[in-house]
Design a protein around this motif. Structure first.
Motif, PDB file in Angstrom:
ATOM      1  N   ALA A 158       0.921  -1.139  -0.031  1.00 30.91           N
ATOM      2  CA  ALA A 158      -0.135  -0.138   0.171  1.00 30.91           C
ATOM      3  C   ALA A 158       0.911   1.302   0.102  1.00 30.91           C
ATOM      4  O   ALA A 158       0.252   2.533  -0.740  1.00 30.91           O
ATOM      5  N   LEU A 159       2.076   1.224   0.677  1.00 32.44           N
ATOM      6  CA  LEU A 159       2.846   2.219   0.872  1.00 32.44           C
ATOM      7  C   LEU A 159       3.398   2.718  -0.575  1.00 32.44           C
ATOM      8  O   LEU A 159       3.697   3.945  -0.897  1.00 32.44           O
ATOM      9  N   VAL A 160       3.977   1.579  -1.199  1.00 32.73           N
ATOM     10  CA  VAL A 160       4.566   1.657  -2.576  1.00 32.73           C
ATOM     11  C   VAL A 160       3.410   2.453  -3.690  1.00 32.73           C
ATOM     12  O   VAL A 160       3.743   3.063  -4.496  1.00 32.73           O
ATOM     13  N   SER A 161       2.357   1.903  -3.468  1.00 31.57           N
ATOM     14  CA  SER A 161       1.192   2.191  -4.239  1.00 31.57           C
ATOM     15  C   SER A 161       0.964   3.837  -3.918  1.00 31.57           C
ATOM     16  O   SER A 161       0.864   4.749  -4.777  1.00 31.57           O
ATOM     17  N   MET A 162       1.070   4.400  -2.897  1.00 35.40           N
ATOM     18  CA  MET A 162       1.019   5.719  -2.402  1.00 35.40           C
ATOM     19  C   MET A 162       1.958   6.388  -3.052  1.00 35.40           C
ATOM     20  O   MET A 162       1.979   7.395  -3.461  1.00 35.40           O
ATOM     21  N   ARG A 163       3.235   6.117  -2.798  1.00 34.80           N
ATOM     22  CA  ARG A 163       4.536   6.681  -3.260  1.00 34.80           C
ATOM     23  C   ARG A 163       4.528   6.784  -4.874  1.00 34.80           C
ATOM     24  O   ARG A 163       4.924   7.698  -5.340  1.00 34.80           O
ATOM     25  N   ASP A 164       3.863   6.033  -5.510  1.00 36.12           N
ATOM     26  CA  ASP A 164       3.812   5.866  -7.064  1.00 36.12           C
ATOM     27  C   ASP A 164       2.672   6.700  -7.430  1.00 36.12           C
ATOM     28  O   ASP A 164       2.334   6.638  -8.615  1.00 36.12           O
ATOM     29  N   GLY A 165       1.849   7.250  -6.616  1.00 39.57           N
ATOM     30  CA  GLY A 165       0.756   8.213  -6.935  1.00 39.57           C
ATOM     31  C   GLY A 165      -0.513   7.502  -7.009  1.00 39.57           C
ATOM     32  O   GLY A 165      -1.641   8.206  -7.349  1.00 39.57           O
ATOM     33  N   ASN A 166      -0.687   6.267  -6.492  1.00 38.91           N
ATOM     34  CA  ASN A 166      -1.969   5.629  -6.509  1.00 38.91           C
ATOM     35  C   ASN A 166      -2.676   5.832  -4.996  1.00 38.91           C
ATOM     36  O   ASN A 166      -2.257   5.265  -4.140  1.00 38.91           O
ATOM     37  N   LEU A 167      -3.689   6.870  -4.988  1.00 33.28           N
ATOM     38  CA  LEU A 167      -4.101   7.304  -3.649  1.00 33.28           C
ATOM     39  C   LEU A 167      -5.358   6.527  -3.483  1.00 33.28           C
ATOM     40  O   LEU A 167      -5.936   6.935  -2.316  1.00 33.28           O
ATOM     41  N   ARG A 168      -5.859   5.599  -4.294  1.00 32.25           N
ATOM     42  CA  ARG A 168      -7.098   4.909  -4.188  1.00 32.25           C
ATOM     43  C   ARG A 168      -7.194   3.831  -3.255  1.00 32.25           C
ATOM     44  O   ARG A 168      -7.846   3.200  -2.893  1.00 32.25           O
ATOM     45  N   ARG A 169      -5.758   3.194  -2.914  1.00 32.71           N
ATOM     46  CA  ARG A 169      -5.282   1.999  -2.377  1.00 32.71           C
ATOM     47  C   ARG A 169      -5.722   2.339  -0.925  1.00 32.71           C
ATOM     48  O   ARG A 169      -5.348   3.003  -0.329  1.00 32.71           O
ATOM     49  N   ARG A 170      -6.387   1.266  -0.387  1.00 37.49           N
ATOM     50  CA  ARG A 170      -6.791   1.210   1.085  1.00 37.49           C
ATOM     51  C   ARG A 170      -6.745   0.011   1.672  1.00 37.49           C
ATOM     52  O   ARG A 170      -6.571  -1.242   1.111  1.00 37.49           O
ATOM     53  N   LEU A 171      -6.196  -0.188   3.058  1.00 36.88           N
ATOM     54  CA  LEU A 171      -6.001  -1.363   3.931  1.00 36.88           C
ATOM     55  C   LEU A 171      -7.224  -1.684   4.496  1.00 36.88           C
ATOM     56  O   LEU A 171      -8.211  -0.921   5.097  1.00 36.88           O
ATOM     57  N   THR A 172      -7.568  -2.892   4.524  1.00 34.94           N
ATOM     58  CA  THR A 172      -8.609  -3.304   5.510  1.00 34.94           C
ATOM     59  C   THR A 172      -8.299  -3.354   6.988  1.00 34.94           C
ATOM     60  O   THR A 172      -7.415  -3.594   7.462  1.00 34.94           O
TER      61      THR A 172
END
Length: 239
Positions: A40-54
């Motif tokens: 999830a952190l990698v996704s946020m770093r790469d600009g994907n702000l839609r990823r969420r953790l359960t």
């Protein structure tokens, strides 16, 4: 390796709770939970702000997941507001639109305030240009752009850079219009109303179309003067 480390920190008992705490207060997290967090952190770093953790349970990993989701939500809000204001102000020309703060504080709120201050600084000269040019279009040649700008904090400071250049250019344009209109009016009154022949418009420092307009007015005044004098000569001769 992560699992082994967690086990050792838990006292070597080999018992591991998912996102919980051991009796000694040491946090125990399984490798799968860390892998999900890292992804999830990698996704946020790469600009994907839609990823969420359960978020499940009430352990530390559940708290981390909730905080991660909140960070993503706030970043997505700021990004969305920037995109919206860029479209509304930059493309639709609604200069009064600003970013909405939402549920933000600290650096998040500071980023919103900085973006709004930037829009203020960019929109204010445009509004001033519009105000002065509207006045000119309506025949008011007394308006000028202020060479100072008041910030969102109330501080008044002089314009600089391109803003100052634009303001000076607009003011110079209005000055030339004002002088030209004044001179044309003066020549028209002298020649047409008072009968003072030979009047000429004097506009200093003009060039291009301004000089052409001034020369045209003076040529017209000269021709009118010559015609009137010719008529006077003929009339005198006849008399």
């Amino acid at each position: 390796m992560e699992s082994g480390t967690a086990a050792r920190r838990g006292g070597g008992s080999g018992t591991r709770a998912r996102g919980g705490r051991s009796r000694g207060g040491t946090v125990q997290v399984d490798a799968a939970a860390l892998e999900r967090l890292l992804s999830a952190l990698v996704s946020m770093r790469d600009g994907n702000l839609r990823r969420r953790l359960t978020v499940s349970g009430d352990g530390v990993m559940a708290e981390i997941a909730a905080v991660f989701n909140e960070v993503a939500d706030r970043q997505m809000h700021v990004t969305g507001e920037l995109s919206r204001v860029r479209r509304v102000v930059g493309r639709e020309g609604k200069l009064s639109e600003r970013l909405e703060a939402g549920v933000t504080e600290g650096a998040w709120a500071a980023a919103i305030e900085a973006a709004n201050a930037l829009v203020d600084d960019l929109a204010r000269p445009v509004s001033e240009v519009s105000r002065v040019l509207t006045a000119v279009a309506e025949g008011d040649l007394e308006q000028r752009m202020d060479l100072r700008s008041e910030g969102s904090d109330g501080t008044v400071r002089p314009l600089r850079g391109e803003f100052l250049k634009v303001a000076r250019t607009v003011n110079h344009l209005v000055d030339q219009l004002s002088v030209f209109a004044s001179e044309v009016t003066r020549v028209a009154v002298e020649v047409g109303t008072e009968g003072i022949l030979g009047g000429q418009a004097h506009v200093r420092g003009v060039s291009g179309s301004w000089k052409d307009l001034t020369d045209s007015v003076n040529t017209m005044a000269n021709q009118l003067t010559a015609q009137v004098r010719d008529i006077a000569l003929v009339t005198t001769a006849v008399a």
